[in-house]
Design a protein around this motif. Structure first.
Motif, short mmCIF file in Angstrom:
data_model
loop_
_atom_site.label_atom_id
_atom_site.label_comp_id
_atom_site.label_asym_id
_atom_site.label_seq_id
_atom_site.Cartn_x
_atom_site.Cartn_y
_atom_site.Cartn_z
N LYS A 215 28.75 1.56 13.49
CA LYS A 215 28.18 1.34 12.16
C LYS A 215 28.91 2.08 11.02
N PRO A 216 29.89 1.63 10.39
CA PRO A 216 30.78 2.21 9.47
C PRO A 216 30.08 2.44 8.36
N ALA A 217 30.34 3.37 7.44
CA ALA A 217 29.96 3.95 6.16
C ALA A 217 28.32 4.13 6.36
N VAL A 218 28.00 4.50 7.26
CA VAL A 218 26.44 4.92 7.43
C VAL A 218 26.42 6.29 7.22
N ILE A 219 27.07 7.31 8.01
CA ILE A 219 27.23 8.31 8.03
C ILE A 219 27.54 9.05 6.63
N SER A 220 26.75 10.03 6.16
CA SER A 220 27.35 10.81 4.90
C SER A 220 27.03 12.37 4.92
N GLY A 221 27.45 13.12 4.12
CA GLY A 221 27.28 14.42 4.29
C GLY A 221 25.58 14.86 4.38
N ASP A 222 24.79 14.05 3.52
CA ASP A 222 23.47 14.18 3.63
C ASP A 222 22.60 13.96 5.02
N ASN A 223 23.24 12.91 5.58
CA ASN A 223 22.42 12.46 6.58
C ASN A 223 23.25 12.66 8.13
N VAL A 224 24.10 13.43 8.27
CA VAL A 224 25.05 13.70 9.47
C VAL A 224 24.38 14.54 10.39
N ASN A 225 23.50 15.49 9.96
CA ASN A 225 22.81 16.16 11.01
C ASN A 225 21.65 15.78 11.53
N ASP A 226 21.05 14.81 10.81
CA ASP A 226 19.86 14.04 11.13
C ASP A 226 20.13 13.03 12.34
N ILE A 227 21.29 12.30 11.76
CA ILE A 227 21.94 11.39 12.69
C ILE A 227 22.56 11.92 14.10
N LEU A 228 23.02 13.03 14.03
CA LEU A 228 23.64 13.54 15.26
C LEU A 228 22.29 14.09 16.13
N LYS A 229 21.28 14.73 15.70
CA LYS A 229 20.22 14.96 16.51
C LYS A 229 19.50 13.76 17.12
N ALA A 230 19.45 12.64 16.41
CA ALA A 230 18.98 11.58 16.97
C ALA A 230 19.51 10.99 18.29
N LEU A 231 20.91 10.75 17.87
CA LEU A 231 21.98 10.36 18.77
C LEU A 231 21.94 11.47 20.07
N ARG A 232 21.84 12.73 19.84
CA ARG A 232 21.90 13.73 21.10
C ARG A 232 20.46 13.39 22.08
N ARG A 233 19.24 12.99 21.23
CA ARG A 233 18.30 13.04 21.96
C ARG A 233 18.35 11.66 22.68
N LYS A 234 18.86 10.80 22.07
CA LYS A 234 18.79 9.15 22.78
C LYS A 234 20.00 9.48 24.04
N LYS A 235 20.87 10.27 23.73
CA LYS A 235 22.08 10.52 24.95
C LYS A 235 21.45 11.39 26.14
N GLU A 236 20.66 12.30 25.63
CA GLU A 236 19.80 13.17 26.74
C GLU A 236 18.87 12.53 27.33
N TYR A 237 18.13 11.55 26.89
CA TYR A 237 16.95 10.62 27.40
C TYR A 237 17.58 9.83 28.26
N LYS A 238 18.96 9.20 28.05
CA LYS A 238 19.64 8.27 28.77
C LYS A 238 19.96 8.99 30.02
N GLU A 239 20.19 10.31 30.11
CA GLU A 239 20.97 11.23 31.32
C GLU A 239 19.81 11.47 32.12
N LEU A 240 18.40 11.54 31.87
CA LEU A 240 17.64 12.05 32.47
C LEU A 240 17.27 11.32 33.93
#
Length: 240
Positions: A215-240
């Motif tokens: 998803k190019p052009a979605v990440i910005s300085g304002d949302n990068v931390n929120d996106i990262l947290k959501a992606l990590r939660r998704k990754k950790e859920y898949k690894e359960l």
């Protein structure tokens, strides 16, 4: 700004020396300048745990000739455009008080004075930035580690005072980052914590790069931390 050509302490000093010569050639002898190196450049100059950095951010106080001098040195050494810049001033980590707590580094060509930020004030700036996909967390641990080796350990009180000096309140740092710092200092096993932090940051960077490709052009300085947290939660859920 990220360069694909890493800076080491040795080549960074060379670029600074050439920059001062180029600036003097363009501005003459009566236009002194001051450059405060921050972030990765300050880490590289003051500490030994990092061999290189891709950051050359600075607070630049100089005449308009400095911009031309930066371009000229960049062209000479095949560095990217804006290899040194003051875009940092647009971030939440910037406050004018940083100049007050910076330290003298070197003067080249009797015209450009370079300063850096170190110890608790550099930690304070890294805490304020708090990026978990770059080197902020591992740099904090590395600084604590090196200061301990030097026999000048950074206490939590010293760091809190530095945060207050720059940002007026320790609570200006997010709860998550403050708790992280306090746990690191309480643990004290900096070698192991540093290695873990570097691995965590590298994994986070890979997660963000993969998402950016999808998803190019979605990440910005304002949302990068929120996106990262959501992606990590998704990754950790898949690894359960």
């Amino acid at each position: 700004m990220l360069s694909d050509k890493p800076f080491t302490k040795e080549n960074l000093d060379q670029y600074l020396k050439e920059l001062a010569k180029e600036y003097r050639k363009r501005s003459g002898k009566n236009a002194p300048a001051e450059i405060i190196l921050i972030g990765g450049a300050s880490v590289l100059i003051n500490y030994g745990f990092r061999e290189m950095t891709y950051d050359a951010d600075a607070i630049i106080n100089a005449s308009s000739y400095m911009k031309d001098a930066i371009h000229a040195v960049g062209d000479r050494f095949h560095l990217p455009n804006g290899w040194m810049n003051d875009d940092f001033k647009k971030t939440d980590s910037f406050v004018p008080e940083i100049s007050q707590y910076s330290k003298y580094y070197k003067t080249y060509s009797n015209i450009v004075t370079f300063r850096t930020v170190s110890e608790e004030y550099l930690v304070a700036m890294k805490l304020k930035s708090g990026r978990q996909y770059k080197y902020d967390m591992s740099d904090i641990i590395g600084i604590l580690w090196d200061q301990e080796k030097k026999g000048d350990p950074l206490t939590l009180d010293r760091i809190k005072k530095a945060v207050c000096d720059l940002y007026h309140s320790y609570e200006s740092i997010s709860d998550e980052i403050r708790h992280y710092l306090e746990n690191v200092i309480a643990d004290g096993n900096y070698a192991e914590l540093y290695a873990h932090a570097r691995q965590y940051e590298a994994a986070n960077k890979d997660i963000l790069l993969e998402y950016q490709e999808e998803k190019p052009a979605v990440i910005s300085g304002d949302n990068v931390n929120d996106i990262l947290k959501a992606l990590r939660r998704k990754k950790e859920y898949k690894e359960l």
